[in-house]
Design an enzyme around this catalytic site. Structure first.
Site, short mmCIF file in Angstrom:
data_model
loop_
_atom_site.label_atom_id
_atom_site.label_comp_id
_atom_site.label_asym_id
_atom_site.label_seq_id
_atom_site.Cartn_x
_atom_site.Cartn_y
_atom_site.Cartn_z
N GLU A 191 -21.82 33.88 -4.60
CA GLU A 191 -22.27 32.98 -3.53
C GLU A 191 -21.34 31.77 -3.52
O GLU A 191 -21.36 30.95 -4.44
CB GLU A 191 -23.71 32.53 -3.80
CG GLU A 191 -24.25 31.65 -2.69
CD GLU A 191 -25.69 31.19 -2.92
OE1 GLU A 191 -26.01 30.77 -4.04
OE2 GLU A 191 -26.48 31.25 -1.96
N CYS A 196 -28.70 29.43 2.20
CA CYS A 196 -28.90 30.50 1.22
C CYS A 196 -28.78 31.88 1.85
O CYS A 196 -28.36 32.82 1.20
CB CYS A 196 -30.26 30.32 0.54
SG CYS A 196 -31.60 30.04 1.68
N LYS A 253 -39.70 17.36 -7.03
CA LYS A 253 -38.42 16.76 -7.42
C LYS A 253 -37.33 17.19 -6.44
O LYS A 253 -36.93 18.35 -6.40
CB LYS A 253 -38.02 17.20 -8.83
CG LYS A 253 -36.82 16.39 -9.33
CD LYS A 253 -35.95 17.10 -10.33
CE LYS A 253 -34.66 17.65 -9.79
NZ LYS A 253 -33.73 16.74 -9.14
N GLU A 277 -36.81 30.86 -4.72
CA GLU A 277 -36.00 31.17 -3.53
C GLU A 277 -34.57 30.82 -3.93
O GLU A 277 -34.21 29.65 -4.04
CB GLU A 277 -36.49 30.31 -2.35
CG GLU A 277 -36.14 30.90 -1.01
CD GLU A 277 -34.78 30.44 -0.53
OE1 GLU A 277 -33.80 31.16 -0.84
OE2 GLU A 277 -34.68 29.41 0.11
P1 NDP Z 1 -29.07 23.92 -8.65
O1 NDP Z 1 -29.83 25.16 -8.70
O2 NDP Z 1 -28.35 23.45 -9.85
O3 NDP Z 1 -30.03 22.70 -8.19
C1 NDP Z 1 -31.21 22.87 -7.43
C2 NDP Z 1 -32.30 21.95 -7.96
O4 NDP Z 1 -32.59 22.28 -9.31
C3 NDP Z 1 -31.90 20.48 -7.98
O5 NDP Z 1 -33.03 19.68 -7.71
C4 NDP Z 1 -31.46 20.28 -9.42
O6 NDP Z 1 -31.53 18.93 -9.84
C5 NDP Z 1 -32.47 21.12 -10.14
N1 NDP Z 1 -32.06 21.53 -11.48
C6 NDP Z 1 -30.83 21.50 -12.04
N2 NDP Z 1 -30.89 21.96 -13.31
C7 NDP Z 1 -32.17 22.29 -13.55
C8 NDP Z 1 -32.88 22.82 -14.67
N3 NDP Z 1 -32.26 23.14 -15.80
N4 NDP Z 1 -34.21 23.04 -14.56
C9 NDP Z 1 -34.85 22.75 -13.42
N5 NDP Z 1 -34.24 22.23 -12.33
C10 NDP Z 1 -32.93 22.00 -12.39
O7 NDP Z 1 -28.07 24.01 -7.48
P2 NDP Z 1 -26.81 23.08 -7.24
O8 NDP Z 1 -27.30 21.99 -6.43
O9 NDP Z 1 -26.08 22.68 -8.45
O10 NDP Z 1 -25.86 24.09 -6.49
C11 NDP Z 1 -25.08 25.04 -7.22
C12 NDP Z 1 -25.02 26.34 -6.48
O11 NDP Z 1 -26.33 26.85 -6.32
C13 NDP Z 1 -24.50 26.25 -5.05
O12 NDP Z 1 -23.15 26.25 -5.00
C14 NDP Z 1 -25.11 27.49 -4.47
O13 NDP Z 1 -24.35 28.61 -4.81
C15 NDP Z 1 -26.43 27.58 -5.12
N6 NDP Z 1 -27.51 27.00 -4.32
C16 NDP Z 1 -28.29 27.84 -3.63
C17 NDP Z 1 -29.29 27.33 -2.84
C18 NDP Z 1 -30.16 28.21 -2.07
O14 NDP Z 1 -30.91 27.73 -1.22
N7 NDP Z 1 -30.13 29.48 -2.32
C19 NDP Z 1 -29.54 25.92 -2.72
C20 NDP Z 1 -28.67 25.10 -3.52
C21 NDP Z 1 -27.71 25.66 -4.28
P3 NDP Z 1 -30.26 17.97 -9.69
O15 NDP Z 1 -29.97 17.90 -8.23
O16 NDP Z 1 -30.73 16.70 -10.24
O17 NDP Z 1 -29.15 18.63 -10.45
#
Ligand code: NDP
Length: 499
Positions: A402, A302, A193, A268
């Protein structure tokens, strides 16, 4: 604002986005069972790119069923290792052949400059080639036990089964590659996904997977909201393992869900990586590293070096020079050939980053350069200028959260012991950097940092052969290298009575 002509969108990429995008389930491109769709947006302009199927729980069910069938009945896990390798190598060749299209799709949906997205397909191809090599090298052990009698004891590496993968938007194409290469080389099947903001590159990868000739159901891609699909996938009893990249908060929820059926889980997650600049560093190298470590991909990395520790005697000059360096980055649409930094992913993310800059000021930090790029005429799209915050203390919110944007918190230090203590005072432990010309100090500090990756006099190097992952709340397990083989295989122990 730039007056440059934008690089025209690659013809195949334009053709790809000209039609609504479907999901890949059991080798077929299908709409959501509900018939619902959602739209994706170009962060450089805010304009709609295309519409994408909005999958639901029932679509996760059919994708998991397809992956289970491909695992139990299909030829995939039992295919000869060199046949699996051949398909992975074929996919790598297809990535090379379609490199420009893939780069353009990433720039379109994620915003990063084509200068950087152009390297992505070759990197992805290298990744699949590396894991193609592993397919024929999955060996077990013969173990000389001390049990009485004549017994023969050996182990086998077997695939875990159906792997669910959930990805973020900040590096969507490589994230998809990293969620597929190791599990496929070891004979698993996958339900992937992508993030709702950035599904396009992953869907194009799905087409190339089909073109390479992978059997139906081995790779399934379901698009839609994480809030519903995430729970459906991570609670599904027919899923054996979850691999997740994203925020620490969602990572915690996923871990709880996986506990229900004791799924294997690798995470991760977030970071607030310490980048330590000693006064004895090569000044120009340190300046460039400090800037690139935080500002690349507009800080949406990240392992970004977002906590910058600078030795007291050079702090004022270094921070002022870093601010000048930050101003040299060309900010703009990723298709502008001069652009170095693109937009952040969304209006919501931009607002969140700007809020953190305000919080920093209210905590007593000084904005040395940066802020909302709308001030500089970038009104469309979601642009934040590279931002340097001075006068920061390690206990401030801007030094602990972060931010996930182009914002660096610069903190002075006065001894090796003090900086190690501050660097480790974080819930995270993903990346870390050290700039020094003293090799003993480099090793000593690298060993003391409680973090999964440390770069010395460089930053951001990642390679498919080299393990990547986090300590503390930055994650569980490792991607890349032999560590990912461990993460995608079970070890079976076989005892034979020879008496
Ligand atoms: P999320 O962790 O919310 O999203 C990452 C993935 O998880 C997306 O595919 C999202 O789907 C999915 N997701 C959302 N809710 C759930 C759930 N309850 N169960 C399983 N999967 C879920 O990150 P965001 O994109 O909202 O970013 C928010 C913050 O997260 C950023 O500002 C940053 O701080 C951090 N982040 C860190 C990353 C890293 O690589 N360390 C990467 C991305 C974000 P959908 O897109 O449909 O919501």
């Amino acid at each position: 604002m730039s007056t440059n002509t934008l690089i025209p969108l690659n013809r195949n990429a334009a053709e790809f986005i000209s039609k609504p995008k479907k999901m890949l389930i059991n080798g077929k491109w299908v709409e959501a069972l509900s018939g619902e769709t959602s739209q994706t947006y170009n962060p450089a302009t805010g304009e709609v790119i295309t519409s994408v199927a909005k999958g639901g729980k029932e679509d996760i069910d059919r994708a998991v069923n397809a992956a289970r069938k491909a695992f139990e009945e299909g030829p995939w896990p039992k295919l000869k290792p060199n046949e699996r390798a051949k398909l992975l190598l074929k996919l790598a060749d297809l990535l090379d052949e379609n490199a420009e299209e893939i780069a353009h799709l990433e720039t379109l949906e994620n915003g990063r400059s084509v200068k950087f997205s152009s390297a992505m397909a070759p990197n992805a191809a290298g990744h699949f080639r590396y894991y193609a090599g592993w397919a024929t090298r999955l060996t077990g052990e013969t173990i000389p036990t001390s049990r009485p009698g004549d017994v023969f004891n050996y182990t086998r590496r077997e695939p875990i089964g159906v792997c669910g993968a959930i990805n973020p938007w900040n590096g969507p194409f490589m994230a998809a590659v990293m969620k597929l290469a190791a599990p496929l080389s070891t004979g698993n099947t996958v339900v992937l996904k992508p993030a709702s903001e950035t599904p396009l590159g992953t869907l194009r990868l799905g087409e190339l997977i089909q073109e390479a000739g992978f059997p139906d159901g081995v790779v399934n891609i379901v698009t839609g909201p994480g809030s519903t699909l995430g729970n459906a996938l991570t609670l599904h009893p027919e899923v054996d393992k979850i691999a997740f990249t994203g925020s620490t908060d969602v990572g915690k929820q996923i871990m709880k869900n996986c506990a229900e059926t004791i799924k294997k889980v690798t995470l991760e997650l977030g970071g607030k990586s310490a980048h330590i600049i000693f006064a004895d560093a090569d000044y120009e190298v340190a300046l460039k590293n400090a800037a690139n470590a935080i500002f690349m991909n507009s800080g949406q990395v990240c392992f970004a070096g977002s906590r910058l520790f600078v030795e007291g005697k050079i702090y004022d000059k270094f921070v002022a020079d870093l601010a000048d360096y930050a101003k040299t980055y060309k900010l703009g649409n990723g298709f502008d050939p001069d652009t170095i930094l693109g937009p952040v992913i969304s209006a919501k993310q931009k607002q969140s980053v700007l809020n953190y800059i305000d919080i920093g000021q209210s905590e007593g930090a000084e904005v040395i350069t940066g802020g909302d790029a709308a001030e500089d005429g970038l009104i469309q799209g979601y642009y934040v200028k590279p931002t340097v915050l001075g006068n920061v203390r390690n206990d401030m919110k801007i030094a602990q959260d972060e931010i996930f944007g182009p914002v660096v918190a610069a903190i002075p230090f006065h001894s090796v012991e003090e900086v190690i203590e501050m660097a480790n005072k974080s819930i995270y432990g993903l990346g870390g950097g050290i700039c020094t010309t003293d090799v003993r100090k480099a090793h000593k500090v690298a060993h003391a940092m409680r973090t999964g990756n440390v770069w010395v006099n460089t930053y951001s190097l990642v390679d498919p052969a080299s393990p990547f992952g986090g300590y503390k709340q930055s994650g569980i397990g490792r991607e890349n290298g032999s560590a990912a083989i461990d993460a995608y295989t079970e070890i079976k122990n076989v005892w034979i009575n020879l008496d």
